[in-house]
Scaffold this motif. Structure first.
Motif, PDB file in Angstrom:
ATOM      1  N   ALA A  37       3.304  -8.891  37.049  1.00  0.00           N
ATOM      2  CA  ALA A  37       2.380  -9.933  37.518  1.00  0.00           C
ATOM      3  C   ALA A  37       2.104 -10.944  36.417  1.00  0.00           C
ATOM      4  CB  ALA A  37       1.081  -9.290  37.995  1.00  0.00           C
ATOM      5  N   ARG A  38       1.935 -10.465  35.192  1.00  0.00           N
ATOM      6  CA  ARG A  38       1.622 -11.361  34.083  1.00  0.00           C
ATOM      7  C   ARG A  38       2.787 -12.302  33.793  1.00  0.00           C
ATOM      8  NH1 ARG A  38      -0.094  -9.638  27.935  1.00  0.00           N
ATOM      9  NH2 ARG A  38       2.024  -8.814  27.899  1.00  0.00           N
ATOM     10  N   GLN A  39       4.006 -11.753  33.735  1.00  0.00           N
ATOM     11  CA  GLN A  39       5.154 -12.597  33.410  1.00  0.00           C
ATOM     12  C   GLN A  39       5.543 -13.514  34.572  1.00  0.00           C
ATOM     13  OE1 GLN A  39       4.831 -12.218  30.069  1.00  0.00           O
ATOM     14  NE2 GLN A  39       6.970 -12.847  30.143  1.00  0.00           N
ATOM     15  N   SER A  40       5.539 -12.996  35.787  1.00  0.00           N
ATOM     16  CA  SER A  40       5.975 -13.814  36.920  1.00  0.00           C
ATOM     17  C   SER A  40       4.996 -14.953  37.201  1.00  0.00           C
ATOM     18  CB  SER A  40       6.164 -12.947  38.172  1.00  0.00           C
ATOM     19  OG  SER A  40       4.969 -12.299  38.545  1.00  0.00           O
ATOM     20  N   ALA A  41       3.761 -14.827  36.734  1.00  0.00           N
ATOM     21  CA  ALA A  41       2.793 -15.902  36.929  1.00  0.00           C
ATOM     22  C   ALA A  41       2.988 -17.035  35.934  1.00  0.00           C
ATOM     23  CB  ALA A  41       1.375 -15.359  36.819  1.00  0.00           C
ATOM     24  N   MET A  42       3.479 -16.722  34.743  1.00  0.00           N
ATOM     25  CA  MET A  42       3.573 -17.763  33.720  1.00  0.00           C
ATOM     26  C   MET A  42       4.988 -18.289  33.502  1.00  0.00           C
ATOM     27  SD  MET A  42       5.039 -16.512  30.682  1.00  0.00           S
ATOM     28  CE  MET A  42       4.105 -17.302  29.378  1.00  0.00           C
ATOM     29  N   LEU A  43       6.018 -17.653  34.056  1.00  0.00           N
ATOM     30  CA  LEU A  43       7.391 -18.097  33.816  1.00  0.00           C
ATOM     31  C   LEU A  43       7.835 -19.309  34.642  1.00  0.00           C
ATOM     32  CD1 LEU A  43       9.343 -14.746  33.316  1.00  0.00           C
ATOM     33  CD2 LEU A  43       8.822 -16.491  31.599  1.00  0.00           C
ATOM     34  N   PRO A  44       7.396 -19.481  35.891  1.00  0.00           N
ATOM     35  CA  PRO A  44       7.833 -20.676  36.624  1.00  0.00           C
ATOM     36  C   PRO A  44       7.519 -21.952  35.847  1.00  0.00           C
ATOM     37  CG  PRO A  44       6.805 -19.135  38.130  1.00  0.00           C
ATOM     38  CD  PRO A  44       6.577 -18.590  36.747  1.00  0.00           C
ATOM     39  N   GLY A  45       8.533 -22.816  35.753  1.00  0.00           N
ATOM     40  CA  GLY A  45       8.409 -24.020  34.955  1.00  0.00           C
ATOM     41  C   GLY A  45       8.849 -23.823  33.519  1.00  0.00           C
ATOM     42  N   ARG A  46       8.917 -22.559  33.062  1.00  0.00           N
ATOM     43  CA  ARG A  46       9.352 -22.267  31.702  1.00  0.00           C
ATOM     44  C   ARG A  46      10.722 -21.590  31.648  1.00  0.00           C
ATOM     45  NH1 ARG A  46       3.656 -20.924  31.196  1.00  0.00           N
ATOM     46  NH2 ARG A  46       2.673 -22.191  29.549  1.00  0.00           N
ATOM     47  N   VAL A  47      11.077 -20.869  32.697  1.00  0.00           N
ATOM     48  CA  VAL A  47      12.299 -20.071  32.672  1.00  0.00           C
ATOM     49  C   VAL A  47      13.412 -20.768  33.454  1.00  0.00           C
ATOM     50  CG1 VAL A  47      11.895 -18.710  34.771  1.00  0.00           C
ATOM     51  CG2 VAL A  47      13.069 -17.655  32.811  1.00  0.00           C
ATOM     52  N   ALA A  48      14.649 -20.456  33.119  1.00  0.00           N
ATOM     53  CA  ALA A  48      15.796 -21.026  33.832  1.00  0.00           C
ATOM     54  C   ALA A  48      15.707 -20.701  35.318  1.00  0.00           C
ATOM     55  CB  ALA A  48      17.094 -20.469  33.250  1.00  0.00           C
ATOM     56  N   PRO A  49      15.991 -21.667  36.191  1.00  0.00           N
ATOM     57  CA  PRO A  49      15.935 -21.395  37.635  1.00  0.00           C
ATOM     58  C   PRO A  49      16.790 -20.198  38.056  1.00  0.00           C
ATOM     59  CG  PRO A  49      16.090 -23.749  37.254  1.00  0.00           C
ATOM     60  CD  PRO A  49      16.262 -23.089  35.909  1.00  0.00           C
ATOM     61  N   ALA A  50      17.907 -19.963  37.362  1.00  0.00           N
ATOM     62  CA  ALA A  50      18.764 -18.835  37.707  1.00  0.00           C
ATOM     63  C   ALA A  50      18.040 -17.506  37.551  1.00  0.00           C
ATOM     64  CB  ALA A  50      20.030 -18.849  36.853  1.00  0.00           C
TER      65      ALA A  50
END
Length: 286
Positions: A37-50
């Motif tokens: 929950a912690r990572q999936s909340a903050m990764l959008p916009g930061r992580v590669a779309p793939a």
């Protein structure tokens, strides 16, 4: 790690063990859910779309620690990879052989609450959440297999420590261009709450365009945030460079070239960000 070590008790000759998925406790599943929950909340916009695509198609958002059999079934349909459990770190030759045969080895234990932000040995959250989603991307999946094949060859050249830097600065701590932005893709970053922010947003680290020989000359830190990150243009380009490079003469050239410190910037670098190195200096003072 020496390849002469026998597998531990209960492990097969290739060092794999049953995941024993049904034995995870509510507390262990709860720790996975908390980290996810912690990572999936903050990764959008930061992580590669793939990476986000992989989370979705592999259905990793489902509660609790993933079942490797179910995860492998979905992954096999996408790129022919599977996830196998191992008791911990495995010998280099065993690790490379698994990658070369499209098997990703993952520890089956999960960190405890007091280790939520740092632990020395990779756990199932790092291995599965951090690594597996990108194995659903065809070019990255092929790159991982090529790395395993190259790793087996490197053992004959005594060049493992050089090749390890390629894995470190791509698979574990790589950045990628996404239009005009930089995004995360390395598993060591995307599974770390602190480094997910640091790698993109902090003024401390260098961010340097990918150059294979330069990267393989560069030492790295294993116990803190990185002082330099290398940026690829695409997974397809990373795969192309790896497949087209004759590593034997590259290893010879590397033997004649001096190693570079983790914070080094050299004349030939394509410097995207010249870091202040403030974080590293502060840590040295502690």
């Amino acid at each position: 790690m020496s390849t002469d070590l026998p597998p531990p008790a209960g492990a097969a000759s290739d060092w794999t063990i049953p995941q024993d998925w049904s034995r995870y406790t509510p507390a262990e599943n709860g720790m996975w859910d908390r980290l996810f929950a912690r990572q999936s909340a903050m990764l959008p916009g930061r992580v590669a779309p793939a990476f986000l695509y992989g989370l979705d198609v592999l259905r990793m958002e489902r509660p609790g620690i993933p079942n490797f059999d179910e995860l492998s079934e979905r992954l096999m349909k996408k790129t022919g990879w599977q996830v196998v459990a191992v008791p911990g770190l495995v010998p280099d030759e065993v690790f490379f052989d698994h990658l070369a045969n499209r098997r990703f080895v993952a520890g089956r234990f999960i960190r405890t609450p007091d280790q939520i932000d740092y632990l020395q040995e990779p756990d199932i959250f790092h291995d599965v959440f951090g690594h597996v989603p990108l194995l659903a991307h065809p070019a990255f999946a092929d790159y991982m297999q090529a790395y395993g094949q190259g790793g087996l060859r490197s053992l004959g050249f005594g060049a493992l420590h050089k090749l390890a830097r390629l894995y470190w600065y791509t698979v574990e701590f790589g950045l990628i261009r996404d239009g005009g932005d930089l995004k995360l893709y390395g598993a060591g970053i995307v599974s770390s709450y602190g480094e997910s922010r640091f790698a993109l947003e902090d003024a401390s680290p260098n961010r340097i365009g990918f150059d294979l020989m330069r990267l393989m000359r560069t030492n790295y830190k294993i116990d803190d945030y990185q002082q330099s990150y290398f940026v690829i243009d695409s997974f397809e380009e990373l795969l192309r460079i790896t497949m087209e490079t004759d590593f034997a003469p590259l290893y010879e050239a590397l033997n004649d070239a001096s190693d570079l410190s983790p914070d080094a910037i050299i004349e030939s670098d394509v410097v995207l960000t010249r870091g202040t190195q403030a974080h590293a200096r502060n840590m040295t003072r502690v």
